[in-house]
Design a protein around this motif. Structure first.
Motif, PDB file in Angstrom:
ATOM      1  N   LYS A   2       4.363  -4.563  -1.724  1.00  0.00           N
ATOM      2  CA  LYS A   2       3.767  -4.539  -0.344  1.00  0.00           C
ATOM      3  C   LYS A   2       3.540  -3.184   0.016  1.00  0.00           C
ATOM      4  O   LYS A   2       4.256  -2.282  -0.367  1.00  0.00           O
ATOM      5  CB  LYS A   2       5.050  -5.113   0.694  1.00  0.00           C
ATOM      6  CG  LYS A   2       5.094  -6.555   0.702  1.00  0.00           C
ATOM      7  CD  LYS A   2       6.234  -7.078   1.737  1.00  0.00           C
ATOM      8  CE  LYS A   2       6.128  -8.295   1.974  1.00  0.00           C
ATOM      9  NZ  LYS A   2       6.781  -9.238   0.923  1.00  0.00           N
ATOM     10  N   GLN A   6       2.752  -3.397   5.450  1.00  0.00           N
ATOM     11  CA  GLN A   6       3.134  -4.830   5.391  1.00  0.00           C
ATOM     12  C   GLN A   6       4.737  -4.819   5.528  1.00  0.00           C
ATOM     13  O   GLN A   6       5.264  -5.619   6.342  1.00  0.00           O
ATOM     14  CB  GLN A   6       2.782  -5.388   4.195  1.00  0.00           C
ATOM     15  CG  GLN A   6       1.239  -5.775   3.916  1.00  0.00           C
ATOM     16  CD  GLN A   6       0.862  -5.912   2.255  1.00  0.00           C
ATOM     17  OE1 GLN A   6       1.472  -5.347   1.666  1.00  0.00           O
ATOM     18  NE2 GLN A   6      -0.083  -6.736   2.408  1.00  0.00           N
ATOM     19  N   ARG A  22       1.110 -15.787   6.236  1.00  0.00           N
ATOM     20  CA  ARG A  22       0.075 -14.979   5.859  1.00  0.00           C
ATOM     21  C   ARG A  22      -0.553 -14.305   6.993  1.00  0.00           C
ATOM     22  O   ARG A  22      -0.611 -13.317   7.408  1.00  0.00           O
ATOM     23  CB  ARG A  22      -0.867 -15.526   5.047  1.00  0.00           C
ATOM     24  CG  ARG A  22      -2.035 -14.723   4.531  1.00  0.00           C
ATOM     25  CD  ARG A  22      -3.057 -15.654   3.610  1.00  0.00           C
ATOM     26  NE  ARG A  22      -3.729 -16.435   4.361  1.00  0.00           N
ATOM     27  CZ  ARG A  22      -4.586 -16.616   5.467  1.00  0.00           C
ATOM     28  NH1 ARG A  22      -5.143 -15.242   5.633  1.00  0.00           N
ATOM     29  NH2 ARG A  22      -5.234 -17.656   6.114  1.00  0.00           N
ATOM     30  N   GLN A  23      -0.833 -15.137   8.009  1.00  0.00           N
ATOM     31  CA  GLN A  23      -1.655 -14.554   9.383  1.00  0.00           C
ATOM     32  C   GLN A  23      -0.689 -13.968  10.099  1.00  0.00           C
ATOM     33  O   GLN A  23      -1.264 -12.846  10.547  1.00  0.00           O
ATOM     34  CB  GLN A  23      -2.370 -15.837   9.978  1.00  0.00           C
ATOM     35  CG  GLN A  23      -3.540 -16.543   9.075  1.00  0.00           C
ATOM     36  CD  GLN A  23      -3.871 -17.895   9.748  1.00  0.00           C
ATOM     37  OE1 GLN A  23      -3.113 -18.628  10.375  1.00  0.00           O
ATOM     38  NE2 GLN A  23      -5.124 -17.917   9.820  1.00  0.00           N
ATOM     39  N   SER A  26      -0.475 -10.412   8.507  1.00  0.00           N
ATOM     40  CA  SER A  26      -1.718  -9.663   8.666  1.00  0.00           C
ATOM     41  C   SER A  26      -1.719  -9.100  10.176  1.00  0.00           C
ATOM     42  O   SER A  26      -2.080  -7.907  10.138  1.00  0.00           O
ATOM     43  CB  SER A  26      -2.790 -10.540   8.107  1.00  0.00           C
ATOM     44  OG  SER A  26      -4.230  -9.838   8.651  1.00  0.00           O
ATOM     45  N   LEU A  27      -1.270  -9.772  10.980  1.00  0.00           N
ATOM     46  CA  LEU A  27      -1.553  -9.390  12.387  1.00  0.00           C
ATOM     47  C   LEU A  27      -0.586  -8.425  12.648  1.00  0.00           C
ATOM     48  O   LEU A  27      -0.734  -7.369  13.416  1.00  0.00           O
ATOM     49  CB  LEU A  27      -1.660 -10.470  13.329  1.00  0.00           C
ATOM     50  CG  LEU A  27      -2.980 -11.541  13.172  1.00  0.00           C
ATOM     51  CD1 LEU A  27      -2.909 -12.799  14.194  1.00  0.00           C
ATOM     52  CD2 LEU A  27      -4.146 -10.878  13.406  1.00  0.00           C
ATOM     53  N   ALA A  29       0.777  -6.304  10.625  1.00  0.00           N
ATOM     54  CA  ALA A  29       0.558  -5.117   9.942  1.00  0.00           C
ATOM     55  C   ALA A  29      -0.569  -4.188  10.842  1.00  0.00           C
ATOM     56  O   ALA A  29      -0.273  -3.052  10.947  1.00  0.00           O
ATOM     57  CB  ALA A  29       0.209  -5.330   8.685  1.00  0.00           C
ATOM     58  N   LEU A  30      -1.220  -5.090  11.097  1.00  0.00           N
ATOM     59  CA  LEU A  30      -2.394  -4.271  12.301  1.00  0.00           C
ATOM     60  C   LEU A  30      -1.843  -3.889  13.569  1.00  0.00           C
ATOM     61  O   LEU A  30      -2.005  -2.660  13.757  1.00  0.00           O
ATOM     62  CB  LEU A  30      -3.357  -5.247  12.519  1.00  0.00           C
ATOM     63  CG  LEU A  30      -4.786  -5.745  11.459  1.00  0.00           C
ATOM     64  CD1 LEU A  30      -5.394  -7.054  11.843  1.00  0.00           C
ATOM     65  CD2 LEU A  30      -5.332  -4.603  10.994  1.00  0.00           C
ATOM     66  N   ALA A  49      -8.863  -7.853  12.732  1.00  0.00           N
ATOM     67  CA  ALA A  49      -8.750  -8.528  11.547  1.00  0.00           C
ATOM     68  C   ALA A  49      -9.951  -9.052  10.726  1.00  0.00           C
ATOM     69  O   ALA A  49      -9.651  -8.922   9.374  1.00  0.00           O
ATOM     70  CB  ALA A  49      -7.946 -10.050  12.035  1.00  0.00           C
ATOM     71  N   CYS A  52     -10.817  -6.548   8.448  1.00  0.00           N
ATOM     72  CA  CYS A  52     -10.103  -6.188   7.065  1.00  0.00           C
ATOM     73  C   CYS A  52     -10.320  -7.322   6.236  1.00  0.00           C
ATOM     74  O   CYS A  52      -9.454  -7.522   5.462  1.00  0.00           O
ATOM     75  CB  CYS A  52      -8.682  -6.076   7.679  1.00  0.00           C
ATOM     76  SG  CYS A  52      -8.117  -4.670   8.813  1.00  0.00           S
ATOM     77  N   GLU A  54      -9.492 -10.613   6.962  1.00  0.00           N
ATOM     78  CA  GLU A  54      -8.666 -11.558   7.401  1.00  0.00           C
ATOM     79  C   GLU A  54      -9.363 -12.653   7.681  1.00  0.00           C
ATOM     80  O   GLU A  54     -10.267 -12.573   8.942  1.00  0.00           O
ATOM     81  CB  GLU A  54      -7.587 -11.253   8.168  1.00  0.00           C
ATOM     82  CG  GLU A  54      -6.488 -12.338   8.608  1.00  0.00           C
ATOM     83  CD  GLU A  54      -5.535 -12.614   7.184  1.00  0.00           C
ATOM     84  OE1 GLU A  54      -5.314 -13.815   7.185  1.00  0.00           O
ATOM     85  OE2 GLU A  54      -5.427 -11.727   6.436  1.00  0.00           O
TER      86      GLU A  54
END
Length: 138
Positions: A2, A6, A22-23, A26-27, A29-30, A49, A52, A54
């Motif tokens: 990671k 992350q 997963r989603q 991802s969000l 981390a943003l 997203a 990136c 996603e």
């Protein structure tokens, strides 16, 4: 392995007791991956997203932001009936709303002085007080 973003996102989700899908990862981390607080709209986060790579729908972004708020790791700040911003900074603090730019930023907390908040109606309690100071250029 990671990335730091992350890892920060995972810790943030864990703090809210949320399952790291997963989603969500991802969000998250943003939102918190660089260690800075964010004020975002659902549309802005959705665009980030997509940039990136996603694969996420706008509806999923809205639902995920609501889940983050319900988990207590993010606040929703409603500027008007059709506009909400989501804030990762969880302490009580005021905001500036920049009308021409349609953006929100933190206002200096030390300069705000609330002397008294009205009593809540019987059977209720004040959960939080949001202060949004609207700005326009002169």
């Amino acid at each position: 392995m990671k990335t730091i973003a992350q890892e920060r996102g995972l810790r943030w989700l864990n703090a809210g007791g949320l399952r790291p899908t997963r989603q969500r990862m991802s969000l998250a981390a943003l939102l918190v991956g660089d260690g800075h607080n964010r004020h975002v709209t659902a549309e802005g986060l959705y665009a980030s997203a997509l940039e990136c790579g996603e694969k996420v729908s706008l509806a999923t972004v809205y639902n995920t932001l609501r889940a983050f708020c319900e988990a207590g790791i993010m606040h929703e700040i409603t500027v008007d009936a059709g506009r909400s911003y989501f804030d990762t900074r969880m302490d009580d603090h005021p905001h500036f709303f920049w009308e021409e730019e349609n953006r929100i930023s933190d206002a200096p907390n030390e300069e705000l002085e609330l002397v008294r908040v009205p009593k809540a109606p019987e059977g209720t309690e004040v959960s939080r007080v949001d202060v949004v100071i609207r700005l326009r250029k002169i």
